[in-house]
Every structure is written in C-alpha cells, then in structure tokens.
Design a protein around this motif. Structure first.
Motif, PDB file in Angstrom:
ATOM      1  N   ALA A  63       3.509   0.939  -2.659  1.00 49.25           N
ATOM      2  CA  ALA A  63       4.543  -0.069  -2.876  1.00 49.25           C
ATOM      3  C   ALA A  63       5.044   0.154  -4.293  1.00 49.25           C
ATOM      4  CB  ALA A  63       3.977  -1.470  -2.712  1.00 49.25           C
ATOM      5  N   LYS A  88      12.166  -0.874   4.697  1.00 46.67           N
ATOM      6  CA  LYS A  88      11.671  -1.220   3.370  1.00 46.67           C
ATOM      7  C   LYS A  88      12.496  -2.392   2.871  1.00 46.67           C
ATOM      8  CE  LYS A  88      10.122   1.852   0.505  1.00 46.67           C
ATOM      9  NZ  LYS A  88      10.081   3.006  -0.399  1.00 46.67           N
ATOM     10  N   LEU A 118       3.889  -6.428   7.551  1.00 49.10           N
ATOM     11  CA  LEU A 118       3.852  -5.712   6.289  1.00 49.10           C
ATOM     12  C   LEU A 118       2.863  -4.569   6.403  1.00 49.10           C
ATOM     13  CD1 LEU A 118       4.877  -5.551   3.376  1.00 49.10           C
ATOM     14  CD2 LEU A 118       2.978  -7.049   2.734  1.00 49.10           C
ATOM     15  N   LYS A 174       9.092  -5.713  -5.899  1.00 44.67           N
ATOM     16  CA  LYS A 174       8.145  -4.813  -5.253  1.00 44.67           C
ATOM     17  C   LYS A 174       8.784  -4.369  -3.944  1.00 44.67           C
ATOM     18  CE  LYS A 174       3.585  -3.649  -5.348  1.00 44.67           C
ATOM     19  NZ  LYS A 174       2.712  -3.333  -6.426  1.00 44.67           N
ATOM     20  N   SER A 195       2.663  -2.087   3.819  1.00 42.87           N
ATOM     21  CA  SER A 195       2.253  -1.710   2.464  1.00 42.87           C
ATOM     22  C   SER A 195       1.206  -2.678   1.932  1.00 42.87           C
ATOM     23  CB  SER A 195       3.466  -1.727   1.522  1.00 42.87           C
ATOM     24  OG  SER A 195       4.439  -0.803   1.924  1.00 42.87           O
ATOM     25  N   ASP A 196       0.469  -2.232   0.930  1.00 45.45           N
ATOM     26  CA  ASP A 196      -0.496  -3.083   0.245  1.00 45.45           C
ATOM     27  C   ASP A 196       0.093  -3.484  -1.101  1.00 45.45           C
ATOM     28  OD1 ASP A 196      -2.592  -4.343  -0.969  1.00 45.45           O
ATOM     29  OD2 ASP A 196      -3.908  -2.588  -0.985  1.00 45.45           O
ATOM     30  N   PRO A 197       0.477  -4.750  -1.274  1.00 42.05           N
ATOM     31  CA  PRO A 197       1.091  -5.164  -2.542  1.00 42.05           C
ATOM     32  C   PRO A 197       0.111  -5.269  -3.695  1.00 42.05           C
ATOM     33  CG  PRO A 197       0.943  -7.021  -1.058  1.00 42.05           C
ATOM     34  CD  PRO A 197       0.477  -5.808  -0.282  1.00 42.05           C
ATOM     35  N   MET A 209       8.426  -2.660  -0.391  1.00 43.43           N
ATOM     36  CA  MET A 209       7.336  -2.386   0.533  1.00 43.43           C
ATOM     37  C   MET A 209       7.849  -2.139   1.947  1.00 43.43           C
ATOM     38  SD  MET A 209       4.429  -5.021  -0.861  1.00 43.43           S
ATOM     39  CE  MET A 209       5.358  -6.530  -0.637  1.00 43.43           C
ATOM     40  N   TRP A 210       7.066  -1.361   2.683  1.00 42.89           N
ATOM     41  CA  TRP A 210       7.404  -1.020   4.060  1.00 42.89           C
ATOM     42  C   TRP A 210       6.920  -2.088   5.030  1.00 42.89           C
ATOM     43  CZ3 TRP A 210      10.762   2.639   5.028  1.00 42.89           C
ATOM     44  CH2 TRP A 210      10.906   3.717   4.157  1.00 42.89           C
ATOM     45  N   ASP A 216       1.104   2.839   2.444  1.00 43.67           N
ATOM     46  CA  ASP A 216       0.266   1.974   1.634  1.00 43.67           C
ATOM     47  C   ASP A 216       0.855   1.801   0.250  1.00 43.67           C
ATOM     48  OD1 ASP A 216      -1.611   1.520   3.577  1.00 43.67           O
ATOM     49  OD2 ASP A 216      -2.820   3.237   3.007  1.00 43.67           O
TER      50      ASP A 216
END
Length: 142
Positions: free
Chosen positions: A15, A55, A87, A68, A89-91, A70-71, A13
């Motif tokens: 980022a 990522k 996606l 940013k 992750s939560d950007p 993110m995973w 989660d």
C-alpha cells in the motif's frame, strides 16, 4: 509482462503513500479512468480465472499527511456504478480499514485498476510505476 506473483510491483499486500496532488499520479489516474470501461466490460462477462482489482485512495488515520493507495478485490459491480469487494492490501495501521474489510468503491473514485488471468498476464496497473517513484523519492528525502 510478469505476473504479480513474480513482479513486486503487483504485490497486493503493498500500500503506497503519496501526496494527493501529485501531477504524475493525476495523469496515471486519468489514464485508468479513461480505460475503465474496458475493465467494467470484462468484469460483467466474469470469465473464469480472472481476478479483478481496483485501487482507491484512503484517508490516513495515523496522524501522517497524504493518502494511502490500496487494492480492493472486486467481486461485483452494482448498477449504480459502485464496485463491491474486499480490501486486499494491508494498511499496516495507517487507516481505519484492515485487509479483508468489505468495501464499496464508486467508479469515479477508482485511482487504478488491474485484472489478471490466473496470475499469468495482467492488464492495468497504471499508477504502480508512479507510486514506486514517489516512494523512492520519499525514502531518499528521509
């Protein structure tokens, strides 16, 4: 190694924000790219119970500088070397993408990778310590 369930460094989660030209991050990315064939080989085997993540860097759309990181949960790899996934992750509004969005990430754009076997053992995650350090430095200077 700890699993991502008990180790906050592997919270998908999260980022991280980092300057695009940080040499520490460049070294971590180079290491991940050098070992990417190991990740791809296992992905092609698709063993049961293994979660695959890459990522990638995303341009910020919130007016702030930096990228940013993110995973993306990988579901497949196309013959042309593009990872297909969603996606993870939560950007938090920093990019136009949102968690769950379908994405295609070319192998050349992979900043890091990680796979785990049922949350018990993970391999990869080369950028995580670097991004944590950058985040600590950013917070200390704010």
């Amino acid at each position: 190694m700890m699993s991502e369930d008990s180790d906050p460094r592997y919270s998908f989660d999260s980022a991280f924000i980092a300057p695009a030209n940080d040499p520490r991050l460049a070294r971590a990315t180079a290491r991940a790219q050098k070992r990417l064939p190991e990740f791809i080989d296992l992905l092609r085997e698709r063993p049961a119970g293994v979660r695959f993540m890459v990522k990638a860097a995303f341009r910020r759309t919130d007016g702030r500088a930096g990228l940013k990181y993110m995973w993306v949960r990988v579901e497949a790899m196309e013959d042309n070397g593009v990872f297909v996934g969603t996606l993870d992750s939560d950007p938090k509004g920093a990019t136009s993408e949102v968690a769950g969005d379908p994405l295609r990430i070319p192998a050349a754009e992979v900043q890091d990778w990680l796979y785990d076997r049922g949350g018990k053992k993970h391999v990869g995650g080369f950028s995580t310590p670097v991004l944590e350090q950058i985040e600590r430095e950013r917070r200390a200077s704010s």
